[in-house]
Enzyme design. Structure first.
Site, PDB file in Angstrom:
ATOM      1  N   GLU A 118      64.038  33.822 133.795  1.00 29.69           N
ATOM      2  CA  GLU A 118      63.920  33.621 135.195  1.00 29.69           C
ATOM      3  C   GLU A 118      62.889  32.476 135.510  1.00 29.69           C
ATOM      4  O   GLU A 118      61.728  32.720 135.092  1.00 29.69           O
ATOM      5  CB  GLU A 118      63.414  35.036 135.749  1.00 29.69           C
ATOM      6  CG  GLU A 118      64.352  36.036 135.700  1.00 29.69           C
ATOM      7  CD  GLU A 118      64.115  37.303 136.722  1.00 29.69           C
ATOM      8  OE1 GLU A 118      63.147  37.229 137.265  1.00 29.69           O
ATOM      9  OE2 GLU A 118      64.752  38.340 136.636  1.00 29.69           O
ATOM     10  N   ASP A 139      55.536  39.153 145.315  1.00 28.06           N
ATOM     11  CA  ASP A 139      54.613  39.038 144.167  1.00 28.06           C
ATOM     12  C   ASP A 139      52.984  39.289 144.375  1.00 28.06           C
ATOM     13  O   ASP A 139      52.661  39.316 145.387  1.00 28.06           O
ATOM     14  CB  ASP A 139      54.556  37.436 144.347  1.00 28.06           C
ATOM     15  CG  ASP A 139      55.783  36.765 143.734  1.00 28.06           C
ATOM     16  OD1 ASP A 139      56.543  37.472 143.185  1.00 28.06           O
ATOM     17  OD2 ASP A 139      56.090  35.488 144.182  1.00 28.06           O
ATOM     18  N   TYR A 146      69.243  44.005 138.718  1.00 31.04           N
ATOM     19  CA  TYR A 146      68.047  44.104 138.462  1.00 31.04           C
ATOM     20  C   TYR A 146      67.505  45.428 139.143  1.00 31.04           C
ATOM     21  O   TYR A 146      67.260  45.596 140.260  1.00 31.04           O
ATOM     22  CB  TYR A 146      67.231  42.923 138.959  1.00 31.04           C
ATOM     23  CG  TYR A 146      65.560  42.662 138.803  1.00 31.04           C
ATOM     24  CD1 TYR A 146      65.048  43.457 139.094  1.00 31.04           C
ATOM     25  CD2 TYR A 146      65.265  41.244 138.380  1.00 31.04           C
ATOM     26  CE1 TYR A 146      63.503  43.420 138.487  1.00 31.04           C
ATOM     27  CE2 TYR A 146      64.034  41.187 138.156  1.00 31.04           C
ATOM     28  CZ  TYR A 146      62.971  42.131 138.308  1.00 31.04           C
ATOM     29  OH  TYR A 146      61.757  41.835 138.142  1.00 31.04           O
TER      30      TYR A 146
END
Length: 263
Positions: free
Chosen positions: A41, A52, A166
């Site tokens: 990734e 994040d 995911y």
């Protein structure tokens, strides 16, 4: 399109394009493949990330100082191929850079540069149909995310998943966590019931003990913050010719130690 199937659970590392320098990113990618990575990734630095945590935010800031962009990140992919990287490469980007570039240009550049898949964490499933359609038309896997809060949507998300699915292990932003939620196993079992593609787990996976706990419950683990923190610690050495080789060796060994239980 399924990206990859292996007998053992997949190791899917995440790094930020341009951190600590674009040229070093290429060498880090090769080091990760040598450490056993099955898919990479490649994160595109963004100034206002939703998912994040602090470690990846600092990496993005370092990359942005080198004027890294979505287009430049994709252009790193063929450079990685020249260096010897063979594993599939996923571009991890927020939707705003895609919108600014233009979806048509984005997919044209992705195809031109040999990108294997895309992951857009702030694009909700209900708003992603047009992107998923373009992905299918260009042969680029659109990686879907499913979270513990997606209870009523798991079946719908899983039924449209491409490449791999995911699974977000826990709520909140990315980062290093000492423990994983007790209900994670139950969540993974439910996702696997509906998924037609491999199921990988990410967010907070940062130790070999956690990898060992998960290896029999999923088809792959995504490790990001722990690797990005190691890059941060080695940043100066990675950018100096006299210390780069030793730093890359240390990084490769660290990556191998994290995923040793997968072997």
């Amino acid at each position: 399109m399924q990206l990859l199937t292996t007998a053992k659970p997949m190791f899917i590392p995440f790094i930020v394009a341009g951190d600590p320098h674009p040229d070093v990113t290429i060498e880090l990618a090769l080091a990760l493949e040598e450490a056993g990575a099955d898919i990479l990734e490649l994160g595109v630095p963004y100034s206002d990330p939703l998912a994040d945590g602090p470690i990846i935010q600092r990496a993005a800031a370092r990359a942005l100082r080198h004027r890294m962009t979505l287009q430049k990140a994709m252009e790193l992919v063929p450079e990685m191929r020249k260096k010897g990287v063979k594993i599939p490469i996923i571009i991890f980007t927020y939707y705003n850079p895609v919108l600014q570039l233009g979806e048509e240009s984005f997919f044209a550049l992705a195809r031109k540069n040999g990108v294997d898949g895309i992951l857009i964490p702030d694009l909700p499933f209900e708003e992603s149909e047009h992107i998923r359609k373009r992905s299918a038309e260009t042969g680029i896997s659109f990686i879907s995310l499913v979270a513990p809060t997606s209870k009523r949507r798991i079946k719908a998300i899983a039924s449209h998943a491409q490449g791999f699915l995911y699974c977000v292990s826990s709520l909140g932003v990315t980062g290093i966590r000492d423990t994983l939620p007790d209900e994670l196993g139950e969540f993974l079992e439910e996702v696997k019931r509906y998924s037609r593609v491999p199921v990988a787990v990410g967010f907070g996976i940062s130790s070999s003990e956690q990898v060992n706990m998960l290896k029999d419950r999923c088809n792959g683990v995504v490790i990001g913050s722990a690797l990005v923190r190691k890059i941060e610690q080695l940043a100066d050495k990675l950018q100096q010719e006299e210390t780069k080789t030793d730093a890359l060796n240390e990084f490769r060994s660290y990556a191998q130690s994290l995923v040793a239980p997968l072997e």
